[in-house]
Scaffold this motif. Structure first.
Motif, PDB file in Angstrom:
ATOM      1  N   SER A  80       0.995  -1.180   0.772  1.00  0.00           N
ATOM      2  CA  SER A  80      -0.068   0.102  -0.210  1.00  0.00           C
ATOM      3  C   SER A  80       0.810   1.777  -0.192  1.00  0.00           C
ATOM      4  O   SER A  80       2.167   1.512   0.672  1.00  0.00           O
ATOM      5  N   VAL A  81       0.086   2.327  -0.437  1.00  0.00           N
ATOM      6  CA  VAL A  81       1.384   3.742   0.176  1.00  0.00           C
ATOM      7  C   VAL A  81       1.478   3.860   1.039  1.00  0.00           C
ATOM      8  O   VAL A  81       3.105   4.429   0.908  1.00  0.00           O
ATOM      9  N   ALA A  82       0.693   3.388   2.095  1.00  0.00           N
ATOM     10  CA  ALA A  82       1.604   4.095   2.813  1.00  0.00           C
ATOM     11  C   ALA A  82       2.453   3.389   3.652  1.00  0.00           C
ATOM     12  O   ALA A  82       3.763   3.620   4.946  1.00  0.00           O
TER      13      ALA A  82
ATOM     14  N   ARG B 188      10.539   3.213   2.570  1.00  0.00           N
ATOM     15  CA  ARG B 188      11.343   3.870   2.724  1.00  0.00           C
ATOM     16  C   ARG B 188      11.925   5.206   3.687  1.00  0.00           C
ATOM     17  O   ARG B 188      13.065   5.192   3.537  1.00  0.00           O
ATOM     18  N   LEU B 189      11.241   4.965   4.408  1.00  0.00           N
ATOM     19  CA  LEU B 189      11.628   5.419   5.887  1.00  0.00           C
ATOM     20  C   LEU B 189      13.077   4.435   6.643  1.00  0.00           C
ATOM     21  O   LEU B 189      13.544   5.294   6.917  1.00  0.00           O
TER      22      LEU B 189
ATOM     23  N   VAL C  13      17.135   5.320   7.084  1.00  0.00           N
ATOM     24  CA  VAL C  13      17.598   5.493   8.573  1.00  0.00           C
ATOM     25  C   VAL C  13      18.452   3.930   8.756  1.00  0.00           C
ATOM     26  O   VAL C  13      19.007   4.190   9.605  1.00  0.00           O
ATOM     27  N   LEU C  14      18.736   3.229   7.511  1.00  0.00           N
ATOM     28  CA  LEU C  14      19.044   1.577   7.952  1.00  0.00           C
ATOM     29  C   LEU C  14      20.361   1.583   8.151  1.00  0.00           C
ATOM     30  O   LEU C  14      21.157   1.232   9.119  1.00  0.00           O
TER      31      LEU C  14
ATOM     32  N   ALA D 211      13.045  -5.779  11.491  1.00  0.00           N
ATOM     33  CA  ALA D 211      13.287  -5.686  10.514  1.00  0.00           C
ATOM     34  C   ALA D 211      14.693  -4.902   9.904  1.00  0.00           C
ATOM     35  O   ALA D 211      15.350  -4.807   8.904  1.00  0.00           O
ATOM     36  N   ILE D 212      14.588  -3.649  10.484  1.00  0.00           N
ATOM     37  CA  ILE D 212      15.159  -1.828  11.151  1.00  0.00           C
ATOM     38  C   ILE D 212      16.693  -3.095  11.249  1.00  0.00           C
ATOM     39  O   ILE D 212      17.867  -3.454  11.073  1.00  0.00           O
TER      40      ILE D 212
END
Length: 508
Positions: A202-204, A210-211, A215-216, A238-239
């Motif tokens: 989804s777009v959200a 993307r964020l 920061v990854l 996940a990060i």
């Protein structure tokens, strides 16, 4: 009941004995293909018809699949002949939608098209088309018997319905009893879209990913904000997993789970003799996560006195265990998570302002499930597959009505609520298809309903288009073909509803 079952037949006792023999053979068979073949062979013998066909109803796709056929003197049992597309025949569709058997004694006077039947030298004269019901009274399939000779087939309907229903029930049971490795082979859907191991496009969710990508590979502290159940720990993992610290420990501490004294000793550790009962040194979580990542969940519940010590760790990179004389350096990435409004807590004086700005160095707002258009269906299928694997059962399908309920539900508990809902539905599902009754969702309140009919229709259309695109791996040509619309029309609808497709694989 038995009297009504056999009375219309010329030799009821002989027929009953033969029918019982076929039930026994079906009950002892443990091969899916042979089971279907036995069913059509038995139906042909009992009805004295030259043709017998067994169709399995695929409810998620809304179509019938010819799985076995007996044609006397032509094809061997089990060869379904040239039957593709027969699910679209009006005669079969009529029986499927009405849920009632249809017997035609003279096909020459019939308004239904029987062109889907195999071509034979002598035209077909009569047929009987019988819906087969499961334990929940839902249609599992259709049994068809036909003969080129005049015959009274109505008397066989009740017994053949039970024979065919028993065969499909046995078939469903065999599939559920298959070992867990077979589950992967039986999955028919394309794998859920994953970025950083997260499901959804989804777009959200794309914005969240993307964020994460930004920061990854930085040392910044991340603050994950979102409603309960939005998957904050999943995103934190996940990060960690996709970043440079993935080879080191990932440690989680819920700040609401311990009283102040215990939380401090858990985070910072203590030395032997630091307090009554401290009989040995205890390594704190900052030290346990050295070189890796520490997730401080529910950071808004951390006591004020402990917030000052956390701030020092963030600023200086040092911890001092309880009872120790000196501090020592630690290399830990801090990720904080909360469902609370920390700025409001700062204004109320219940959360330190300096700590807030240090934690919110890179904030990521996680969207609620109701804001993730189309992701609920992907997540539901993923959770269903996981539940089936855990239970050692074949993958289940989804009825269109159940999917409609999922897309219209608000999910106040977000992804956690959806996961629990799907796991329960898989456990309740007996016939391999999840139905609305398995979900047991409460009806939506008036306040949750969209204000106009147009908005409601657009929401449903959006869900259907996204689901079909995902199933076809983003290929718009195949999607348009499946939906029965021109490719140009599909592109127009996607643009009007602002549905992102991304890079479509295999685009034509």
């Amino acid at each position: 009941m038995m009297k009504n079952l056999f009375t219309p037949l010329p030799h009821p006792l002989t027929y009953a004995e033969t029918l019982l023999g076929w039930f026994c053979r079906l009950g002892h068979e443990n091969d899916e293909t042979t089971l279907a073949d036995l069913c059509v062979t038995g139906a042909a013998q009992l009805s004295q018809c030259e043709l017998s066909q067994l169709y399995l109803f695929d409810e998620p796709a809304g179509r019938l699949e010819l799985i076995a056929q007996h044609l006397h003197g032509a094809l061997p049992p089990g060869d379904p002949a040239s039957g593709p597309g027969s699910q679209h025949e009006p005669l079969l569709h009529y029986v499927l939608t009405q849920g009632q058997p249809l017997t035609l004694d003279d096909l020459s006077q019939c308004v239904h098209d029987t062109g889907f039947l195999p071509a034979v030298a002598q035209p077909w004269h009569c047929l009987s088309c019988i819906p087969l019901l499961g334990r929940s009274k839902t249609i599992m399939g259709v049994l068809l018997c036909a003969s080129p000779r005049p015959a009274q087939l109505q008397g066989y309907v009740a017994s053949l319905a039970r024979l065919g229903g028993f065969a499909l029930a046995q078939l469903s049971l065999l599939r559920r009893m298959q070992p867990a490795p077979e589950v992967t082979r039986l999955k028919s859907r394309a794998p859920a879209t994953r970025v950083y191991g997260l499901i959804g496009n989804s777009v959200a969710m794309n914005e969240t990913c993307r964020l994460i990508g930004k920061v990854l590979h930085t040392p910044y502290t991340v603050l994950l904000r979102g409603e309960t159940g939005t998957g904050k720990e999943v995103v934190a993992r996940a990060i960690h997993a996709a970043g440079p610290r993935s080879a080191k420990a990932f440690v989680v501490q819920n700040c609401a789970a311990f009283p102040e004294g215990l939380l401090e000793s858990e985070l910072f550790g203590y030395r032997k003799g630091a307090f009554t009962g401290a009989q040995r040194d205890h390594v704190g979580l900052f030290d346990a996560a050295h070189g890796g990542t520490l997730l401080l969940d529910e950071i808004g519940d951390m006591p004020l006195s402990l917030q000052a010590k956390l701030l020092r760790v963030l600023q200086e990179g040092e911890v001092r265990p309880l009872g120790a004389n000196a501090s020592h350096k630690v290399d830990v990435r801090i990720i904080a998570a909360t469902h609370r409004d920390l700025l409001a807590m700062v204004a109320q004086g219940t959360f330190r302002e300096d700590l807030y700005y240090r934690l919110a160095q890179f904030p990521i707002e996680l969207p609620a499930l109701r804001e993730r258009d189309g992701d609920a269906l992907q997540l539901a299928r993923h959770f269903a597959d996981e539940a089936c694997m855990a239970l050692g059962r074949p993958a289940v399908g989804w009825s269109s009505a159940a999917l409609d309920q999922l897309t219209s539900h608000g999910f106040p508990g977000n992804v956690r609520e959806l996961k629990c809902l799907v796991e329960r539905a898989v456990l309740l599902c007996d016939d391999g298809v999840i139905l609305p009754l398995h979900l047991a969702l409460s009806p939506r309140t008036e306040a949750a309903v969209e204000t106009t009919l147009r908005q409601r229709l657009e929401r449903v259309e959006r869900m259907v288009l996204i689901d079909c695109l995902q199933k076809n791996r983003g290929n718009r040509t195949r999607t348009a073909r499946e939906l029965g619309v021109a490719r140009r029309t599909l592109l127009y609808r996607l643009a009007r509803l602002n549905i992102p497709v991304g890079e479509a694989k295999g685009e034509c």
